[in-house]
Design a protein around this motif. Structure first.
Motif, PDB file in Angstrom:
ATOM      1  N   SER A  36       0.850  -1.176   0.000  1.00 29.75           N
ATOM      2  CA  SER A  36       0.000   0.000   0.000  1.00 29.75           C
ATOM      3  C   SER A  36       0.891   1.233   0.000  1.00 29.75           C
ATOM      4  O   SER A  36       1.130   1.851   1.039  1.00 29.75           O
ATOM      5  CB  SER A  36      -0.918  -0.006   1.229  1.00 29.75           C
ATOM      6  N   ILE A  37       1.396   1.568  -1.169  1.00 34.66           N
ATOM      7  CA  ILE A  37       2.365   2.652  -1.273  1.00 34.66           C
ATOM      8  C   ILE A  37       1.739   3.982  -0.895  1.00 34.66           C
ATOM      9  O   ILE A  37       2.356   4.805  -0.213  1.00 34.66           O
ATOM     10  CB  ILE A  37       2.945   2.691  -2.702  1.00 34.66           C
ATOM     11  N   TRP A  38       0.490   4.201  -1.309  1.00 32.92           N
ATOM     12  CA  TRP A  38      -0.114   5.506  -1.039  1.00 32.92           C
ATOM     13  C   TRP A  38      -0.309   5.724   0.465  1.00 32.92           C
ATOM     14  O   TRP A  38      -0.080   6.830   0.967  1.00 32.92           O
ATOM     15  CB  TRP A  38      -1.453   5.640  -1.779  1.00 32.92           C
ATOM     16  N   SER A  39      -0.701   4.656   1.194  1.00 33.03           N
ATOM     17  CA  SER A  39      -0.896   4.818   2.633  1.00 33.03           C
ATOM     18  C   SER A  39       0.434   4.998   3.355  1.00 33.03           C
ATOM     19  O   SER A  39       0.528   5.771   4.317  1.00 33.03           O
ATOM     20  CB  SER A  39      -1.660   3.625   3.209  1.00 33.03           C
ATOM     21  N   LYS A  40       1.478   4.298   2.891  1.00 32.20           N
ATOM     22  CA  LYS A  40       2.810   4.484   3.477  1.00 32.20           C
ATOM     23  C   LYS A  40       3.304   5.911   3.240  1.00 32.20           C
ATOM     24  O   LYS A  40       3.842   6.567   4.142  1.00 32.20           O
ATOM     25  CB  LYS A  40       3.780   3.480   2.863  1.00 32.20           C
ATOM     26  N   THR A  41       3.097   6.417   2.028  1.00 36.03           N
ATOM     27  CA  THR A  41       3.515   7.783   1.712  1.00 36.03           C
ATOM     28  C   THR A  41       2.720   8.793   2.535  1.00 36.03           C
ATOM     29  O   THR A  41       3.283   9.766   3.051  1.00 36.03           O
ATOM     30  CB  THR A  41       3.322   8.061   0.213  1.00 36.03           C
ATOM     31  N   LEU A  42       1.412   8.548   2.666  1.00 36.78           N
ATOM     32  CA  LEU A  42       0.586   9.456   3.461  1.00 36.78           C
ATOM     33  C   LEU A  42       1.019   9.436   4.922  1.00 36.78           C
ATOM     34  O   LEU A  42       1.003  10.476   5.594  1.00 36.78           O
ATOM     35  CB  LEU A  42      -0.887   9.058   3.331  1.00 36.78           C
ATOM     36  N   ARG A  43       1.403   8.252   5.421  1.00 39.38           N
ATOM     37  CA  ARG A  43       1.900   8.162   6.795  1.00 39.38           C
ATOM     38  C   ARG A  43       3.168   8.994   6.964  1.00 39.38           C
ATOM     39  O   ARG A  43       3.369   9.628   7.991  1.00 39.38           O
ATOM     40  CB  ARG A  43       2.177   6.697   7.152  1.00 39.38           C
ATOM     41  N   ASP A  44       4.005   8.987   5.950  1.00 42.77           N
ATOM     42  CA  ASP A  44       5.231   9.782   6.012  1.00 42.77           C
ATOM     43  C   ASP A  44       4.926  11.282   6.046  1.00 42.77           C
ATOM     44  O   ASP A  44       5.754  12.070   6.523  1.00 42.77           O
ATOM     45  CB  ASP A  44       6.123   9.478   4.806  1.00 42.77           C
TER      46      ASP A  44
END
Length: 293
Positions: free
Chosen positions: A7-15
């Motif tokens: 889940s790249i988008w959720s990982k990026t959003l977490r960052d």
């Protein structure tokens, strides 16, 4: 790690969680404080006349509309600079979506996953867009809190939300501009610097067009113009839907351009060879650099 990569988008959003809270709360407090304190500046006819004259003398910072009202004054005083400040983070984030990952060596991990390059970029762009929307939502909540402090008659939920959306559209555009430039230069810092310079130039062109006679044509070549002609916080003025659609089209257009450039270039390379600022390294130099890394 495997869940994050799925889940790249959720990982990026977490960052982005710290910038979302920091920028959102900071901007919200700025607008809130401005709204609740402005009433004391325009509580007499003489004070209102003085504010009108002041705004006319400093038209560079924004077109004075309903300047003798609290929301008109706040729009003139604060809403012109808000996207300029948030745009700094947007261009840094946009430039780092791909180039930053490459420079940190993290992009190889993403490309090793069973995901296409287009999907990886799409998820990262979606995360940045959502982060900007969340920041703008917090900003809108700050404006609503300030309006509530003035009285129930001032509360305009739709106007506050449109104000936040307008901010997110202009900053998304500059983020995508930085992303597209990042495909043509080798370093995220260079892409952010170029996009940041265009952001500052756009603000200067719009302000200059407001101060000189017959300067409307100068404003129209600036993307900032399509942000500034919407004033959703002012009930008698509102938002310019056409201008907001122009900003959306510009942002989506540069996102699409980024896809085309990203898919045609090699990792660590540039999409347009003629844009290479630094000389191409020989295989021996590349191996030596890899050994040092």
């Amino acid at each position: 790690m495997s869940f994050a990569l799925r889940s790249i988008w959720s990982k990026t959003l977490r960052d982005y969680r710290v910038p979302i809270l920091a920028w959102g709360i900071g901007m919200a407090l700025l607008v809130l404080a401005q709204i609740v304190t402005v009433q004391s500046l325009i509580n007499t006819p003489a004070a209102r006349q003085g504010v009108v004259q002041l705004a006319q003398s400093f038209r560079f910072f924004g077109e004075p509309v309903a300047i003798a009202t609290p929301l008109g004054y706040v729009t003139w005083k604060s809403m012109g600079v808000v996207p300029l400040l948030l745009g700094i983070w947007a261009v840094l984030a946009g430039a780092s979506i791909v180039r930053g990952e490459e420079e940190r060596g993290a992009l190889d991990l993403l490309l090793a996953e069973p995901k296409s390059r287009a999907r990886i970029l799409a998820e990262k762009i979606a995360a940045l867009a959502l982060a900007l929307l969340l920041i703008s939502l917090i900003l809108a909540l700050g404006a609503l809190a300030g309006e509530a402090g003035l009285g129930a008659s001032y509360v305009n939920v739709g106007g506050a939300l449109l104000m936040g959306l307008n901010v997110s559209l202009i900053t998304f555009f500059f983020g995508m501009l930085a992303l597209a430039i990042g495909q043509c230069v080798r370093h995220a810092g260079a892409a952010a610097g170029i996009a940041g310079g265009i952001l500052a130039l756009s603000y200067l062109l719009d302000g200059t067009g407001l101060t000189i006679q017959n300067g409307e044509w100068l404003r129209r070549i600036s993307p900032y113009y399509y942000y500034s002609i919407s004033k959703p916080l002012i009930p008698t003025y509102g938002a310019n839907v056409g201008a907001m659609l122009v900003l959306l089209a510009l942002g989506v257009g540069f996102a699409a351009l980024s896809f085309a450039l990203w898919l045609r270039r090699d990792i660590g390379g540039v999409a347009l060879p003629s844009w290479q600022i630094f000389p191409q390294r020989t295989p021996q130099q590349a191996l030596a650099q890899a050994g040092r890394d």
